[in-house]
Design an enzyme around this catalytic site. Sequence first.
Site, short mmCIF file in Angstrom:
data_model
loop_
_atom_site.label_atom_id
_atom_site.label_comp_id
_atom_site.label_asym_id
_atom_site.label_seq_id
_atom_site.Cartn_x
_atom_site.Cartn_y
_atom_site.Cartn_z
N ARG A 108 4.41 1.14 18.49
CA ARG A 108 5.00 -0.17 18.27
C ARG A 108 6.24 -0.36 19.11
O ARG A 108 6.52 -1.44 19.59
CB ARG A 108 5.32 -0.30 16.78
CG ARG A 108 6.02 -1.54 16.38
CD ARG A 108 6.28 -1.57 14.89
NE ARG A 108 5.05 -1.53 14.12
CZ ARG A 108 4.98 -1.13 12.85
NH1 ARG A 108 6.06 -0.73 12.22
NH2 ARG A 108 3.83 -1.15 12.21
N TYR A 109 7.04 0.68 19.28
CA TYR A 109 8.28 0.61 20.05
C TYR A 109 8.06 1.34 21.38
O TYR A 109 7.25 2.26 21.46
CB TYR A 109 9.41 1.30 19.28
CG TYR A 109 9.70 0.68 17.93
CD1 TYR A 109 10.31 -0.56 17.84
CD2 TYR A 109 9.36 1.34 16.76
CE1 TYR A 109 10.57 -1.12 16.60
CE2 TYR A 109 9.63 0.79 15.52
CZ TYR A 109 10.24 -0.45 15.45
OH TYR A 109 10.50 -1.00 14.22
N ARG A 112 8.83 5.50 21.31
CA ARG A 112 8.38 6.41 20.25
C ARG A 112 7.07 5.92 19.65
O ARG A 112 6.82 4.72 19.57
CB ARG A 112 9.45 6.60 19.18
CG ARG A 112 10.03 5.34 18.60
CD ARG A 112 11.55 5.53 18.45
NE ARG A 112 12.17 4.45 17.67
CZ ARG A 112 12.55 3.30 18.21
NH1 ARG A 112 12.32 3.04 19.50
NH2 ARG A 112 13.11 2.38 17.46
N CYS A 121 -0.89 14.47 0.38
CA CYS A 121 0.52 14.55 0.03
C CYS A 121 0.71 15.50 -1.14
O CYS A 121 -0.22 15.77 -1.88
CB CYS A 121 1.07 13.18 -0.36
SG CYS A 121 1.40 12.12 1.05
N CYS A 125 3.50 9.19 -4.57
CA CYS A 125 4.67 8.38 -4.89
C CYS A 125 4.17 6.99 -5.27
O CYS A 125 3.40 6.39 -4.53
CB CYS A 125 5.60 8.26 -3.69
SG CYS A 125 6.13 9.85 -3.05
N CYS A 128 4.42 4.19 -2.66
CA CYS A 128 3.89 4.54 -1.34
C CYS A 128 3.51 3.30 -0.52
O CYS A 128 2.86 2.38 -1.02
CB CYS A 128 2.65 5.41 -1.50
SG CYS A 128 1.89 5.90 0.05
N ARG A 130 1.53 3.49 2.01
CA ARG A 130 0.17 3.68 2.51
C ARG A 130 -0.79 3.89 1.35
O ARG A 130 -1.76 4.64 1.45
CB ARG A 130 0.10 4.84 3.51
CG ARG A 130 1.03 4.65 4.69
CD ARG A 130 0.54 5.27 5.99
NE ARG A 130 1.48 4.97 7.06
CZ ARG A 130 2.46 5.79 7.47
NH1 ARG A 130 2.58 6.98 6.93
NH2 ARG A 130 3.28 5.42 8.42
N ASP A 289 8.65 -2.44 1.11
CA ASP A 289 7.70 -3.31 1.81
C ASP A 289 6.84 -4.05 0.78
O ASP A 289 6.64 -3.56 -0.32
CB ASP A 289 6.78 -2.48 2.71
CG ASP A 289 7.53 -1.83 3.86
OD1 ASP A 289 8.41 -2.50 4.43
OD2 ASP A 289 7.25 -0.66 4.17
N ASP A 326 11.15 -3.64 7.11
CA ASP A 326 10.16 -3.88 8.15
C ASP A 326 9.66 -5.31 8.09
O ASP A 326 9.31 -5.81 7.02
CB ASP A 326 8.96 -2.94 7.95
CG ASP A 326 9.04 -1.75 8.88
OD1 ASP A 326 9.34 -0.65 8.39
OD2 ASP A 326 8.83 -1.93 10.11
N LYS A 333 11.47 -3.12 12.72
CA LYS A 333 12.49 -2.99 11.68
C LYS A 333 13.65 -3.93 11.94
O LYS A 333 13.98 -4.22 13.09
CB LYS A 333 13.01 -1.56 11.65
CG LYS A 333 12.00 -0.55 11.16
CD LYS A 333 12.61 0.84 11.09
CE LYS A 333 11.60 1.86 10.62
NZ LYS A 333 10.49 2.07 11.58
C1 LIG Z 1 9.84 3.12 11.78
C2 LIG Z 1 8.95 3.38 12.91
C3 LIG Z 1 9.40 4.11 14.01
C4 LIG Z 1 10.78 4.73 14.11
O1 LIG Z 1 11.82 3.81 14.14
P1 LIG Z 1 13.31 4.36 14.20
O2 LIG Z 1 14.18 3.14 14.07
O3 LIG Z 1 13.48 5.07 15.50
O4 LIG Z 1 13.52 5.29 13.06
C5 LIG Z 1 8.52 4.31 15.05
N1 LIG Z 1 7.26 3.82 15.02
C6 LIG Z 1 6.81 3.12 13.98
C7 LIG Z 1 5.43 2.59 14.01
C8 LIG Z 1 7.63 2.87 12.87
O5 LIG Z 1 7.17 2.17 11.83
#
Ligand SMILES: *Cc1c(COP(=O)(O)O)cnc(C)c1O
Length: 368
Positions: A108-109, A112, A121, A125, A128, A130, A289, A326, A333
């Site tokens: 998504r980003y 990362r 798990c 929880c 959760c 998911r 969420d 989110d 986020k």
């Molecule tokens: C939350 C999340 C991240 C990590 O976000 P950070 O702000 O770096 O902690 C990365 N990928 C996805 C899909 C996420 O939901």
Amino acid sequence: MELYFQEKPTSNQWWDWRWQLAHGARTLEEVSAYLGVSPETLGGRRGQEAYPLFVTPYYLSLAERPTLQDPILRQCLPSDDEVSCQAGGEADALGEEEHSPVPRLVHRYPDRALLVTGNLCAMHCRHCMRKRDWGRALLPLTPEELSQVVSYLRRNPQVREVLISGGDPLMLPEENLRRIVGALSAVESVEILRFGSRVPCVLPQRITPRLAAILASGKPAWLACHFNHPRELTREVQAACDILNRAGVSMVNQSVLLKGVNDEAETLGKLFTSLLRYHIKPYYLFHGDPIQGAMHFRTGLEKGLQIMDQLRGRISGLALPAFAFDLPGGEGKIRLQPEQCLGQDGTGAPLFRSWQGKTISYPQGCGE
Ligand SMILES: *Cc1c(COP(=O)(O)O)cnc(C)c1O
């Protein structure tokens, strides 16, 4: 509280994660036998039919009172609200399934990506995000899936950090985890591995020197754990954190703001400051969420902002997480801060609200 056992565990058994899992409760009857109450006093029958229950004796023993009002039991025992109070909830509120370029990876980003390693798990929880995955068999990542993920990462060297998530990755068989850490670390452009796990909180006995060595066997390892209440910090957790620290795994914590569990400044302040003593940096406090089956835990964003405002200045800045939530549909986020700017004074200097509530103007120099 003291649990009731047919045969009281020895200290060796209590500290053995296999014993904890083998004696985990899967029904309201089993839970009520441990707590010494009748199943009717716990309620939650409809909740349990919709979303199954699993909790270790260790986690249950952290409860102080055998009711759903207890902040520990509220996180692990089903409530009928999971079925009856669900307006506005969705199964996949974060659109994770749409942002998946290859199976198991959510990208998504830019820098990362998140790897879903399985759906096992150490506890179910109740909040959760998911929950939609509980019912389906999501087996541990296969070698073929892993090699697809690795080739995607090689084609996309902008990904510097892989979040290893689940389910709970620390519940994988050790060979599996070792293979994942090895394969991801062999990708030159991957610089950081971030494990997301609630095992240090709900099954701290699982953190053995062997497991910690696997986590630390590749690229620099961070572990994002999930503590929500100060009562979750125990000597078992202390032992787990010592092992992770010694292995060189750095730790942050992601809490979820949960109605009736931790939605008070005093509770969260105590949690956040205590985490620092375990070498864990509070990283995020998430607003819940809009997830089907977990709507009754949501507090509203305003509540989170109020709590953050009560905490700022009063506890160490190191202990303060970012309050975040989110956006729907996988739009990412948002970090929120309590409003501290109050406009300008007569001379045009900006005005701020101090942590003690005073209005203070910030001097401007020439040329600003
Ligand atoms: C939350 C999340 C991240 C990590 O976000 P950070 O702000 O770096 O902690 C990365 N990928 C996805 C899909 C996420 O939901």
